[in-house]
Design a protein around this motif. Sequence first.
Motif, PDB file in Angstrom:
ATOM      1  N   MET A  85       0.815  -1.209   0.000  1.00 27.12           N
ATOM      2  CA  MET A  85       0.000   0.000   0.000  1.00 27.12           C
ATOM      3  C   MET A  85       0.854   1.266   0.000  1.00 27.12           C
ATOM      4  O   MET A  85       0.501   2.259  -0.627  1.00 27.12           O
ATOM      5  CB  MET A  85      -0.923   0.004   1.221  1.00 27.12           C
ATOM      6  N   ALA A  86       1.986   1.250   0.696  1.00 23.85           N
ATOM      7  CA  ALA A  86       2.830   2.447   0.758  1.00 23.85           C
ATOM      8  C   ALA A  86       3.354   2.810  -0.622  1.00 23.85           C
ATOM      9  O   ALA A  86       3.311   3.981  -1.041  1.00 23.85           O
ATOM     10  CB  ALA A  86       3.988   2.234   1.729  1.00 23.85           C
ATOM     11  N   ALA A  87       3.814   1.805  -1.359  1.00 21.02           N
ATOM     12  CA  ALA A  87       4.310   2.053  -2.717  1.00 21.02           C
ATOM     13  C   ALA A  87       3.186   2.525  -3.618  1.00 21.02           C
ATOM     14  O   ALA A  87       3.368   3.409  -4.470  1.00 21.02           O
ATOM     15  CB  ALA A  87       4.950   0.787  -3.285  1.00 21.02           C
ATOM     16  N   ALA A  88       1.994   1.957  -3.427  1.00 21.63           N
ATOM     17  CA  ALA A  88       0.842   2.344  -4.243  1.00 21.63           C
ATOM     18  C   ALA A  88       0.446   3.791  -3.974  1.00 21.63           C
ATOM     19  O   ALA A  88       0.123   4.548  -4.899  1.00 21.63           O
ATOM     20  CB  ALA A  88      -0.334   1.411  -3.960  1.00 21.63           C
ATOM     21  N   GLN A  89       0.469   4.187  -2.695  1.00 21.24           N
ATOM     22  CA  GLN A  89       0.120   5.566  -2.354  1.00 21.24           C
ATOM     23  C   GLN A  89       1.130   6.551  -2.924  1.00 21.24           C
ATOM     24  O   GLN A  89       0.761   7.634  -3.397  1.00 21.24           O
ATOM     25  CB  GLN A  89       0.011   5.716  -0.837  1.00 21.24           C
ATOM     26  N   ASN A  90       2.396   6.180  -2.904  1.00 22.77           N
ATOM     27  CA  ASN A  90       3.422   7.049  -3.485  1.00 22.77           C
ATOM     28  C   ASN A  90       3.233   7.175  -4.995  1.00 22.77           C
ATOM     29  O   ASN A  90       3.376   8.264  -5.566  1.00 22.77           O
ATOM     30  CB  ASN A  90       4.822   6.500  -3.186  1.00 22.77           C
ATOM     31  N   ALA A  91       2.924   6.038  -5.639  1.00 20.35           N
ATOM     32  CA  ALA A  91       2.702   6.057  -7.086  1.00 20.35           C
ATOM     33  C   ALA A  91       1.490   6.909  -7.434  1.00 20.35           C
ATOM     34  O   ALA A  91       1.502   7.674  -8.407  1.00 20.35           O
ATOM     35  CB  ALA A  91       2.515   4.635  -7.604  1.00 20.35           C
ATOM     36  N   MET A  92       0.433   6.792  -6.637  1.00 18.39           N
ATOM     37  CA  MET A  92      -0.772   7.591  -6.855  1.00 18.39           C
ATOM     38  C   MET A  92      -0.462   9.082  -6.686  1.00 18.39           C
ATOM     39  O   MET A  92      -0.845   9.902  -7.530  1.00 18.39           O
ATOM     40  CB  MET A  92      -1.853   7.183  -5.867  1.00 18.39           C
ATOM     41  N   ALA A  93       0.222   9.424  -5.605  1.00 23.22           N
ATOM     42  CA  ALA A  93       0.521  10.828  -5.314  1.00 23.22           C
ATOM     43  C   ALA A  93       1.328  11.472  -6.432  1.00 23.22           C
ATOM     44  O   ALA A  93       1.149  12.660  -6.735  1.00 23.22           O
ATOM     45  CB  ALA A  93       1.273  10.935  -3.989  1.00 23.22           C
TER      46      ALA A  93
END
Length: 296
Positions: free
Chosen positions: A178-186
């Motif tokens: 989830m952390a990597a996904a949130q960074n990618a989204m941001a």
Amino acid sequence: MKYGGMAALLTAALVLAGCDNTPADLHGLPKDAAERATLCGRSALAYAAAGSGKGAAEEKRRQELLQTIVDKTGFFSATGLDDEKGKALLGDIQDTLKGGNWLGTLNQCKAAYALGDPEPLPKLPTEPKEKPAACAAVAVAAAFGDGSSDLAALQKNVLMNPQSSYFLIAAANQDGGMAAAQNAMASKVEWAIASGAVGPLTDACVKEYPKAAATTAVTLPADEGQAVAACGFNAGLLGTLEGEEGAMAKAVAKKLQDGGMMPDLALAGSPKKLLEQALDLGPPANVLKACGARFK
């Protein structure tokens, strides 16, 4: 986004122009000439501003399109404003930019006034690891356009939105967390807002991930252990949130704990399998509603 200065420079280049020229087919644009001229002018100005850095030829083409639309819509005569006040009205594009759908409006205006082919709409990334993160960013951009003014808060609360939360899970399934996904989204939120095509991009995302559009009740697995695993995963995902979503997640987690319900261990022990199950079921909030009904 750094459109303010460019917008000022572009509007300063406009000349007093135009008379009323109401199209036979408005293509969904307002009937009122002043409202239509303002909407078209602002969308064209947003498009011209977004062309900064795309090369001198493209910047010139977009500025010429802006001037053409001002002329064709008879902006100044339709609004009844003088040069200074008209430019000020036209240049007030912050809400247009924030709305995120000015490119579609521009194409409506081009069609109504027979100004050539529509401008191409942006497309989702083709890279599988980037696509769901881009869709999560589009959902954040849509919420931004709906009136929320704190972009940082929107990014933090992305799990509260059924679509963006689903896309974020899809991104996590690609990126491995989830952390990597949130960074990618941001990293893609500004792209989504600046695209001017939040609506079409949302449609493309839902077409790509049909479960994100699910509004009907989620059907949990018949196997109790698999259902408990799904409910525990989604409760954990939303349990840190405030408001209704967080309260629902905490209530489901408490029911599972108080009932001594055991998850399917093979499923619960595999983050990858849990993510895949979550994608199959639908948006987390919908899953939790099903969990609340199943485990009373």
